[in-house]
Design an enzyme around this catalytic site. Structure first.
Site, PDB file in Angstrom:
ATOM      1  N   CYS A 321      -6.620   4.546   5.264  1.00  9.81           N
ATOM      2  CA  CYS A 321      -7.101   3.179   5.422  1.00  9.81           C
ATOM      3  C   CYS A 321      -5.980   2.194   5.664  1.00  9.81           C
ATOM      4  CB  CYS A 321      -7.866   2.747   4.170  1.00  9.81           C
ATOM      5  SG  CYS A 321      -9.593   3.182   4.263  1.00  9.81           S
ATOM      6  N   PHE A 322      -4.780   2.571   5.255  1.00  3.86           N
ATOM      7  CA  PHE A 322      -3.656   1.648   5.321  1.00  3.86           C
ATOM      8  C   PHE A 322      -2.953   1.696   6.661  1.00  3.86           C
ATOM      9  CE2 PHE A 322      -1.071  -1.074   2.732  1.00  3.86           C
ATOM     10  CZ  PHE A 322       0.199  -1.010   3.279  1.00  3.86           C
TER      11      PHE A 322
END
Lengths: 383, 115
Positions: A321-322
């Site tokens: 997600c990062f």
């Protein structure tokens, strides 16, 4: 409220001494570095540039090498890999699976241009498999590129052994030392390293300065044509203030700094044990003094980094997600971690301006935030 | 507050999720995603047999802020509706309720929603 910055491997604060060394090159000695036939203003700057160059080569004990200044370690890495490959025209290159993204993407680009890329694996703590490396190098291998220190977990490779293998096999060796120098000394007279990338912004120097140290006998094709600067290997005006800053940052870095940073990391790794169900992804020995990569089981990394961010603590995660690519950390996956463990990873990187008090506060935040996220998680069963 | 790429509503639900937990003897349960994906949501429902109304709904999740907020708001929107009404919920309605979401996170939500 001042923040707690634990992302020093991304970039550090510039030391005051470094900044003071740079300022005159913005306000007084701001001419372009010129040849000896130029005006006084240019000559003064030229001397500062050559001073920095000689200093760095001396620090690395690099005889018969060039020190090519570039704008960033990424640019230096581009010049190293593409420069060598374009000069050789064809062949294969061997890189480790855990290289920093620039090396990985440069290699992918070279693959599109017809070069074969071979990847050497690592063990669960990130150490390169040397037997596998030897088997991957053949008579068509142009270059091996294996980093000195890993940016995510801090693993310190044995560049002496790697250089030796490359020498036996008669191929070039490029080491990306962006995250290792000057934490670790590099003596080029004792190691078989043909090309070395060094940075500036992870040890209290400015962004915008880097160098590619190249053995004189290695042929490289320049990527940027210009006005004959940098041995005619890299055109464009040199960032003199940044180069001067880089030199000063190297000068002031010492063993005390190294030991202090390591003591912070050791303290953190001791206190983090208070949180159950964690995995320390970084090796404890032979590693960067400031990098601690930890997985918190049953929870996802970005939600934890966001909670910490709101508390004023800056860290990053290996969760998909990062990342801009929405893929989990290739480093952790290459070490054999499952996707789940990679998604739950956080990198803490300590620097000389951090304090033990900051670590104490962060541990307390972590206890609360990890517990909260575990209560949310369908994977965590209490008791 | 620190600079974050999320709306106020998403942040609020991320920090104070609604309908968090589990239901004993749920009438329906769904688990989507997996820790391997980095996104996982578990929903448990209590449904009235006669009216088909979702009387209670709880969630648990493993994932980023988008994941947690989306799962939470789904339970808020679905609670009190019939199963049929809940099934006809559109993904875009959820995004609007959340006040929008960073472009990159649409993948997360869209995936979550089309299960």
């Amino acid at each position: 409220m001042s923040r707690i910055y634990f992302d020093n491997i991304a970039a550090t604060r510039v030391d005051d001494e470094v900044l003071n060394a740079m300022i005159p090159f913005f306000t007084q000695n701001y001419a372009v570095a010129s040849s000896i036939f130029s005006h006084e203003d240019g000559i003064v700057v030229q001397e500062a540039l050559e001073n920095a160059r000689a200093f760095i080569l001396n620090k690395l004990n690099a005889k018969d090498y060039k020190c090519v200044f570039t704008s960033s370690p990424t640019e230096s890495n581009n010049l190293a890999l593409k420069g060598v490959c374009f000069a050789k025209k064809a062949g294969n290159i061997v890189i480790s699976k855990i290289e920093n993204l620039p090396i990985i993407n440069i290699a992918k680009n070279l693959q599109k241009k017809g070069f074969e890329i071979r990847y050497v694996g690592v063990n669960e703590k990130g150490y390169v498999n040397l037997d596998e490396l030897e088997s991957l190098i053949d008579e068509n291998t142009i270059l091996v590129s294996i980093q000195h220190v890993n940016q995510e977990i801090g693993t310190l490779q044995d560049i002496g052994k790697i250089g030796y293998i490359c020498k036996q096999k008669n191929c070039l060796y490029h080491a990306d030392a962006t995250f290792s120098f000057p934490f670790f000394d590099i003596d080029l007279s004792k190691l078989n390293i043909d090309l070395l990338t060094i940075g500036s912004h992870t040890y209290y120097g400015p962004k915008g300065a880097s160098a590619l140290i190249v053995r004189n006998s290695v042929e490289i094709e320049p990527l940027i044509d210009g006005g004959y600067q940098e041995y005619n290997l890299r055109g464009g005006m040199q960032n003199i203030p940044a180069i001067v800053g880089m030199q000063k940052a190297i000068e002031i870095f010492n063993k005390d700094t190294f030991n202090y940073i390591k003591s912070l990391k050791d303290y953190f790794l001791e206190k983090i044990k208070q949180i159950p169900h964690i995995r320390i992804n970084s090796p404890l020995d032979s590693s960067h003094p400031g990098i601690a990569n930890v997985t918190f089981l049953y929870i996802e990394g970005e939600s934890l980094t966001l909670r910490l961010n709101l508390r004023g603590v800056s860290v990053i995660t290996g969760s998909a997600c990062f990342s801009k690519s929405l893929e989990a950390s290739h480093v952790l996956l290459s070490c054999g971690l499952s996707h789940e463990l990679a998604h739950g990873s956080i990198r803490f990187s300590f620097g000389k301006f951090n304090t033990f008090d900051e670590i104490d506060k962060t541990i307390e935040y972590l206890k609360e935030d990890v517990a909260f996220l575990r209560r949310l998680s369908p994977l965590y069963k209490e008791g | 507050m620190a600079n974050v790429p999320y709306s106020k509503k998403v942040m609020d639900l991320f920090l104070n999720p609604k309908n968090l937990g589990e239901i004993e003897n749920p009438d329906a349960q769904a688990t989507e995603g997996s820790p391997a994906c980095g996104d996982m949501v578990q929903l448990q429902l209590k449904v009235n047999k006669d009216t088909h109304i979702i009387e209670d709904i709880k969630f648990k999740s493993f994932g980023c802020a988008s994941n947690i907020a989306t799962a939470s708001i789904i339970t808020e929107i679905a609670k009190g509706k019939t199963i049929e009404e809940a099934k006809s919920l559109k993904y875009s309605q959820v995004v609007d309720e959340l006040g929008g979401c960073p472009q990159l996170k649409f993948t997360v939500q869209f995936w979550l929603f089309n299960r």
